[in-house]
Design an enzyme around this catalytic site. Structure first.
Site, mmCIF file in Angstrom:
data_model
loop_
_atom_site.group_PDB
_atom_site.id
_atom_site.type_symbol
_atom_site.label_atom_id
_atom_site.label_comp_id
_atom_site.label_asym_id
_atom_site.label_seq_id
_atom_site.Cartn_x
_atom_site.Cartn_y
_atom_site.Cartn_z
ATOM 1 N N GLY A 7 19.682 -18.466 -24.684
ATOM 2 C CA GLY A 7 20.983 -18.779 -25.280
ATOM 3 C C GLY A 7 21.261 -17.929 -26.495
ATOM 4 C CG ASN B 183 21.022 -21.379 -22.146
ATOM 5 O OD1 ASN B 183 20.331 -20.742 -21.344
ATOM 6 N ND2 ASN B 183 20.608 -21.666 -23.383
ATOM 7 C CE1 TYR C 264 13.206 -25.817 -16.125
ATOM 8 C CE2 TYR C 264 12.478 -24.566 -14.196
ATOM 9 C CZ TYR C 264 13.097 -24.611 -15.441
ATOM 10 O OH TYR C 264 13.623 -23.466 -15.995
ATOM 11 C CD GLN D 44 13.890 -22.219 -29.215
ATOM 12 O OE1 GLN D 44 13.437 -22.246 -30.353
ATOM 13 N NE2 GLN D 44 13.259 -22.743 -28.191
#
Ligand SMILES: NC(=O)C1=CN([C@@H]2O[C@H](COP(=O)(O)OP(=O)(O)OC[C@H]3O[C@@H](n4cnc5c(N)ncnc54)[C@H](O)[C@@H]3O)[C@@H](O)[C@H]2O)C=CC1
Ligand SMILES: CCCCC/C=C\C=C\C(=O)C/C=C\C/C=C\CCCC(=O)O
Length: 261
Positions: A18, A91, A151, A15
């Protein structure tokens, strides 16, 4: 440019970004292996791609990239099925500040592992024919947002690791180009994770700040990220490049002073 006879492996390909990249690779006639944790989404993705591009061009392998043995098996299955590997897109990523150890595993450790596995299957050091690796970072690596510290750290790490490996590839003649792509906000399910305490932990109180940032900077379409990715895949002059994609500047490159981080 045709990628006929080329074989690509895309993590997190079921999804979002990617998935858009997988679509572009198939449009360019590559064979594509989608490696993703989400079985339902991966199987649905494969069925749709089989209908559009014909069976035998795309395979789905369910795999948690943070499980090193499973990721190794996914690479081996790819080569067993298609006979070679040319393009690897690391990814898969999550944005979970609550389970921040998992965020480091998926966003950084698995990218490192995925790069090393890719080299085992593509590098001249291992008697292979060469290839290209693209690691997905984020514009978060160029900001120091107080709302997503771990992150952000992982995305800084992906850039540092990728640039160092790109230099290693030149020095030891791996025959593999290694580049990194840094998108700003992209319209994918990941963006919704900012709403959820289970993802954000104590940083969930900043969700409205996130939304204001998205309004201020804009939200990109996954197809533009796929366009940038295809450029990194096909432009053979690029190694160690840091591609940024933003609403204000589109696809462009970060420049560094010689020897600077
Ligand atoms: N959406 C955005 O605004 C931006 C995203 N990125 C990065 O782009 C990459 C892709 O993100 P999106 O497409 O937006 O996310 P997404 O959440 O839409 O898709 C991520 C895919 O990765 C898979 N995945 C997650 N954990 C996995 C694991 N442990 N093993 C295997 N697969 C796993 C998911 O099942 C999903 O299919 C990530 O690295 C993300 O950090 C970078 C900048 C901006
Ligand atoms: C822990 C929860 C974090 C939620 C993260 C969700 C999405 C992630 C998005 C990104 O990776 C992008 C992050 C920041 C960059 C955004 C915009 C910068 C634009 C700069 C510019 O246009 O000049």
């Amino acid at each position: 440019m045709s990628l006929t006879e080329k074989v690509a492996l895309v993590t997190g390909g079921a999804q979002g970004i990617g998935r858009a990249v997988v679509q572009s690779l198939l449009q360019s006639s590559a064979k594509v292996v989608v490696v993703d944790l989400n079985k339902a989404c991966g199987e649905q993705c494969k069925a749709q791609l089989d209908a559009e591009f014909g069976e035998g061009n795309c395979t789905f392998i369910q795999c948690d990239v943070s499980d090193g043995d499973a990721l190794q098996d996914a690479f081996q299955s790819t080569v067993d099925q298609f006979g070679r590997l040319d393009i690897v897109i690391n990814n898969a990523g999550i944005a979970n500040e609550k389970n921040w150890e998992k965020t480091i595993q998926v966003n950084l450790t698995s990218v490192i592992k995925g790069t090393y596995l890719a080299l085992e299957h593509m590098s001249k050091e291992y008697g292979k024919e060469g290839g290209t690796i693209i690691n997905v970072s984020s514009m978060a690596a160029f900001l120091h947002s107080p709302h997503q510290p771990v992150y952000t750290a992982t995305k800084h790490g992906v850039i540092g690791f990728t640039r160092a490996m790109a230099d290693a590839s030149i020095q030891d003649d791996y025959g593999v180009r290694i580049n990194v792509l840094c998108p700003a906000f992209v319209d994918t399910p990941l963006l919704h994770s900012v709403e959820d305490e289970e993802n954000m932990g104590k940083f969930v109180k900043y969700k409205d700040d996130f939304k204001r940032s998205m309004t201020k900077f804009g939200v990109l379409k996954p197809s533009l990220i796929a366009e940038g990715m295809m450029r990194l895949i096909t432009d053979t002059s690029l190694n160690g490049a840091v591609m940024k994609i933003t609403c204000s500047k589109g696809i462009h490159f970060h420049t560094y002073e010689p020897m600077s981080a």
